[in-house]
Each structure stands twice: as structure tokens, then as C-alpha cells.
Scaffold this active site. Structure first.
Site, mmCIF file in Angstrom:
data_model
loop_
_atom_site.group_PDB
_atom_site.id
_atom_site.type_symbol
_atom_site.label_atom_id
_atom_site.label_comp_id
_atom_site.label_asym_id
_atom_site.label_seq_id
_atom_site.Cartn_x
_atom_site.Cartn_y
_atom_site.Cartn_z
ATOM 1 C CE LYS A 284 -4.140 -1.900 0.057
ATOM 2 N NZ LYS A 284 -4.989 -1.856 -1.182
ATOM 3 N NE ARG A 285 3.069 1.126 -4.893
ATOM 4 C CZ ARG A 285 3.020 -0.214 -5.189
ATOM 5 N NH1 ARG A 285 2.987 -1.159 -4.296
ATOM 6 N NH2 ARG A 285 2.813 -0.535 -6.379
ATOM 7 C CG LEU B 187 -6.121 8.918 0.132
ATOM 8 C CD1 LEU B 187 -5.855 9.152 -1.560
ATOM 9 C CD2 LEU B 187 -6.789 10.210 0.486
ATOM 10 N NE ARG C 205 -5.156 11.631 -3.878
ATOM 11 C CZ ARG C 205 -4.784 11.706 -5.069
ATOM 12 N NH1 ARG C 205 -5.706 11.770 -6.027
ATOM 13 N NH2 ARG C 205 -3.672 10.951 -5.283
ATOM 14 C CD GLU D 33 -1.928 16.429 1.640
ATOM 15 O OE1 GLU D 33 -1.334 16.599 0.470
ATOM 16 O OE2 GLU D 33 -1.288 15.978 2.805
ATOM 17 C CD GLU E 277 0.630 16.356 6.925
ATOM 18 O OE1 GLU E 277 -0.103 15.343 6.628
ATOM 19 O OE2 GLU E 277 0.242 17.547 7.346
ATOM 20 C CB ALA F 128 1.360 6.578 -0.649
ATOM 21 C CG LEU G 185 -5.098 9.783 5.350
ATOM 22 C CD1 LEU G 185 -5.027 9.459 6.803
ATOM 23 C CD2 LEU G 185 -6.211 11.253 4.948
HETATM 24 C C1 1HE Z 1 -2.875 3.600 -1.218
HETATM 25 C C2 1HE Z 1 -2.298 5.081 -1.295
HETATM 26 C C3 1HE Z 1 -3.028 5.838 -0.017
HETATM 27 C C4 1HE Z 1 -1.366 3.898 -2.659
HETATM 28 N N1 1HE Z 1 -4.117 5.241 0.695
HETATM 29 N N2 1HE Z 1 -4.137 3.430 -0.641
HETATM 30 N N3 1HE Z 1 -1.884 10.380 -0.979
HETATM 31 C C5 1HE Z 1 -2.133 10.407 -2.252
HETATM 32 O O1 1HE Z 1 -2.804 11.042 -2.775
HETATM 33 C C6 1HE Z 1 -1.069 9.596 -2.924
HETATM 34 C C7 1HE Z 1 -1.797 8.299 -3.600
HETATM 35 N N4 1HE Z 1 -0.703 7.348 -4.171
HETATM 36 C C8 1HE Z 1 -0.334 7.725 -5.239
HETATM 37 O O2 1HE Z 1 -0.154 8.625 -5.939
HETATM 38 C C9 1HE Z 1 0.459 6.322 -5.757
HETATM 39 O O3 1HE Z 1 0.079 5.363 -5.256
HETATM 40 C C10 1HE Z 1 2.051 6.646 -5.459
HETATM 41 C C11 1HE Z 1 2.657 7.434 -6.336
HETATM 42 C C12 1HE Z 1 2.519 6.728 -4.116
HETATM 43 C C13 1HE Z 1 2.638 5.139 -5.909
HETATM 44 O O4 1HE Z 1 2.147 4.788 -7.058
HETATM 45 P P1 1HE Z 1 2.347 3.184 -7.737
HETATM 46 O O5 1HE Z 1 1.995 2.946 -9.083
HETATM 47 O O6 1HE Z 1 3.770 2.731 -7.206
HETATM 48 O O7 1HE Z 1 1.495 2.255 -6.742
HETATM 49 P P2 1HE Z 1 -0.316 2.251 -6.823
HETATM 50 O O8 1HE Z 1 -0.530 1.149 -8.122
HETATM 51 O O9 1HE Z 1 -0.894 3.469 -7.117
HETATM 52 O O10 1HE Z 1 -0.621 1.767 -5.411
HETATM 53 C C14 1HE Z 1 -0.310 0.369 -5.099
HETATM 54 C C15 1HE Z 1 -1.397 0.277 -3.880
HETATM 55 O O11 1HE Z 1 -1.606 0.941 -2.887
HETATM 56 C C16 1HE Z 1 -2.930 0.138 -4.431
HETATM 57 O O12 1HE Z 1 -3.807 -0.546 -4.031
HETATM 58 P P3 1HE Z 1 -3.992 -1.879 -4.500
HETATM 59 O O13 1HE Z 1 -5.033 -2.700 -3.660
HETATM 60 O O14 1HE Z 1 -4.794 -1.562 -5.983
HETATM 61 O O15 1HE Z 1 -2.800 -2.595 -4.811
HETATM 62 C C17 1HE Z 1 -3.221 1.874 -4.088
HETATM 63 O O16 1HE Z 1 -4.708 2.056 -3.889
HETATM 64 C C18 1HE Z 1 -2.540 1.637 -2.669
HETATM 65 N N5 1HE Z 1 -2.313 3.113 -2.113
HETATM 66 N N6 1HE Z 1 -1.402 5.113 -2.126
HETATM 67 C C19 1HE Z 1 -4.733 4.048 0.228
HETATM 68 N N7 1HE Z 1 -2.591 7.180 0.170
HETATM 69 C C20 1HE Z 1 -3.321 13.647 7.933
HETATM 70 S S1 1HE Z 1 -3.702 14.510 6.423
HETATM 71 C C21 1HE Z 1 -2.827 13.758 5.446
HETATM 72 C C22 1HE Z 1 -3.504 13.795 4.057
HETATM 73 C C23 1HE Z 1 -2.730 12.970 2.983
HETATM 74 O O17 1HE Z 1 -1.846 12.467 3.189
HETATM 75 S S2 1HE Z 1 -3.516 13.213 1.372
HETATM 76 C C24 1HE Z 1 -2.520 12.372 0.475
HETATM 77 C C25 1HE Z 1 -2.731 11.047 0.118
#
Ligand code: 1HE
Length: 265
Positions: A32-33, A73, A142, A139, A119, A69, A71
Site C-alpha cells: 500500500k506504498r 485514503l 483530493r 491533498e 508531513e 504515500a 494518509l
Molecule cells: C493507497 C495510497 C493511499 C497507494 N491510500 N491506498 N496520498 C495520495 O494521494 C497519494 C496516492 N498514491 C499515489 O499517488 C501512488 O500510489 C504513488 C505515487 C504513491 C505510488 O504509485 P504506484 O504506481 O507505485 O502504486 P499504486 O498502484 O498507485 O498503489 C499500489 C496500491 O497502494 C494500490 O492498492 P491496490 O489494492 O490496488 O494494490 C493503491 O490504491 C494503494 N495506495 N497510496 C490508500 N494514500 C493527515 S492528512 C494527510 C493527507 C494526505 O496524506 S492526502 C494524500 C494521500
């Protein structure tokens, strides 16, 4: 040299070094990165609250191709405003244990350092990034806001204007740009962030504990004070630090020609 190792599907802790002085903390959710769910944030808090007393410095890293990656989500969908407030406060409390915990923390960064991952990284005292590192605050795209102290810590490193740009436009900084703007203090070739972070942690562990304490707890507070208060707090901290037996021994060693000179590496 490993004295102790424990791991779960969220986090691992290893205590290593000649005197068991280094704690290595890894986020172990690569599928889940290393996205931070409630369990992972609770585990981070627990680790930093319970580090063994031998530990003098810590390294935090992520398993797999990315540091973190942000929070998880999938846990965001069902929360109402009150629950959202409490959730953010739980991050504040946990990350406070990292920044103002017992020892300096070096983050070894690679791949995604995004959202809550950034963070977490900016809560650490030193950041070492390899060439694969990239930084973003998705964020903004999103429809949410930072909630893990990002709006307090990130502008201190890069300024509010750059942070706002990252959130307004989804701008991604690559490793070189990130180091240039101040997101990382060290930039190393691909795959070498952990090794460099360990080298730095071992160097930090050799400092007088009171010096490290002053850098973690006094310096950031002095930097927030007005100049008059800051000069006074600095004098108090300087007096306490130099009165410690270890400081006297270290200064004497230099005057006796037994301690290293300052030199360019
Ligand atoms: C996740 C998450 C996540 C990956 N929550 N499940 N963060 C984001 O908006 C970043 C979202 N993630 C990405 O943009 C990409 O995943 C990455 C650039 C980090 C990596 O890409 P990649 O191609 O290596 O991996 P992937 O295929 O996108 O993800 C692999 C799996 O991890 C996949 O799940 P699967 O069940 O389909 O295998 C994704 O859904 C899962 N995954 N990132 C949940 N973030 C206290 S406030 C803080 C607010 C925030 O941090 S908002 C920013 C959230």
C-alpha cells in the site's frame, strides 16, 4: 550488532550499533506504498514513546519502492467533521513524539514522499533523499487539507508560498529540486539514502546528549521567539550545556590536542 528486532505488517523496529545506540524504524506496508492508516500512526507513536534508554539516534525508512504515500485514503471516506478533527489531532500527538521525542531522527527518503508522508518526513530532524525521491501534497487535488502538522512544519522549510503552490497546482518536486528548496538536507545516488542516514545517525549518537537535546528542544523554540526572548533562552541553554561534565571533558580533550579539528571532508 542487532540487539533487538520486532516487526508487524505495519512497522518494524531494530536496535543496532556497538552500544545499541541506533533505532531503525521501517514502515512495512509496501503493497500500500506505506500509506498511513490508524494502526500505523499508533505504531509510530508507540515506538517513539518506548525506545530503549540505550538509543541515541533513530533512522526512519520505508520498505518497497516508496517512503510513504501519505494518509490511507480508504479510511477517509466514512469520517464526519468531528471524527476528522480527532483523527488529525491523533496525528499531531503521534508526530509530536517523533519531533520532540527522546532522540534525533533521520529520515531516509526514496520514491514517493507525499501528503502525510511528507508531513512525517518533515517531523524528522534530518532528511536524506536518494535520486528517486519526489515530493508532493496531493491533498490539494483530493479536496482535502493537510492534517498532520504540514502547514506548521513545511512552510518553515520551504516557505508558505511554495507549499501553497504545491497544493494549488499539484506541483511535484523531484529529488534535485527538493534538496534545492530545503525539503532534504542531503541528496545521494539511488539506493543510498538508508546507508547515508545510518552514517549520520551514528555521528549524531556520538554527541553529548545535552547538545542533541538542545538542538531538538531549545533551537526550534528559540527560532519562534522574538529576538530579545531568543537571546535570553539561548544564553540559558548555553549555560546549562557548558556546565555538563561531558562538555568540560570534550573541551579539555581539544585543548590537550586529543580531539579532532574542524576540517573540510
Ligand atoms: C493507497 C495510497 C493511499 C497507494 N491510500 N491506498 N496520498 C495520495 O494521494 C497519494 C496516492 N498514491 C499515489 O499517488 C501512488 O500510489 C504513488 C505515487 C504513491 C505510488 O504509485 P504506484 O504506481 O507505485 O502504486 P499504486 O498502484 O498507485 O498503489 C499500489 C496500491 O497502494 C494500490 O492498492 P491496490 O489494492 O490496488 O494494490 C493503491 O490504491 C494503494 N495506495 N497510496 C490508500 N494514500 C493527515 S492528512 C494527510 C493527507 C494526505 O496524506 S492526502 C494524500 C494521500
Amino acid at each position: 550488532m542487532t540487539q533487538y528486532k520486532s516487526s508487524t505488517d505495519l512497522i518494524s523496529l531494530e536496535i543496532t550499533g556497538e552500544s545499541h545506540e541506533i533505532a531503525v524504524i521501517r514502515l512495512t506496508r509496501p503493497t500500500k506504498r506505506n500509506a498511513i492508516n490508524d494502526g500505523l500512526m499508533a505504531a509510530i507513536k508507540d515506538v517513539f514513546e518506548n525506545l530503549p534508554s540505550t538509543v541515541r539516534a533513530a533512522v526512519i525508512a520505508g520498505e518497497g519502492d516508496h517512503f510513504c504515500a501519505g494518509l490511507d485514503l480508504s479510511e477517509l471516506q466514512e469520517r464526519d467533521a468531528g471524527q476528522g478533527l480527532m483523527h488529525s489531532r491523533s496525528w499531531t500527538v503521534a508526530l509530536d513524539k517523533v519531533q520532540f521525542g527522546p532522540v534525533p531522527v533521520v529520515a531516509a527518503l526514496h520514491g514517493a514522499v507525499v501528503g502525510g508522508g511528507l508531513e512525517l518526513a518533515t517531523t524528522c530532524h534530518i532528511r536524506v533523499a536518494d535520486e528517486t525521491t519526489f515530493y508532493a501534497l496531493p491533498e490539494g487535488s483530493r479536496g482535502i487539507f493537510v492534517g498532520g502538522g504540514g502547514s506548521v512544519r513545511i512552510p518553515k522549510l520551504i516557505g508558505a508560498a511554495r507549499m501553497a503552490d504545491m497544493m494549488f497546482t499539484g506541483r511535484v518536486y523531484n529529488a534535485v529540486e527538493g534538496e534545492k528548496v530545503g525539503l532534504a538536507q542531503y541528496l545521494v545516488p539511488k539506493g543510498q539514502a538508508f546507508e547515508k542516514a545510518m552514517e549520520i545517525a551514528k555521528r549524531i549518537a556520538q554527541n553529548a546528549p545535552l547538545t542533541n537535546y538542545a538542538l531538538m528542544h531549545a533551537l526550534p523554540r528559540i527560532a519562534e521567539q522574538n529576538a530579545d526572548h531568543g537571546f535570553f533562552t539561548e544564553s540559558m541553554m548555553a549555560a546549562i550545556a557548558q556546565s555538563a561534565p561531558e562538555a568540560k571533558a570534550r573541551v579539555k580533550a581539544f585543548l590537550d590536542g586529543k580531539a579532532g579539528k574542524v576540517k573540510v571532508e
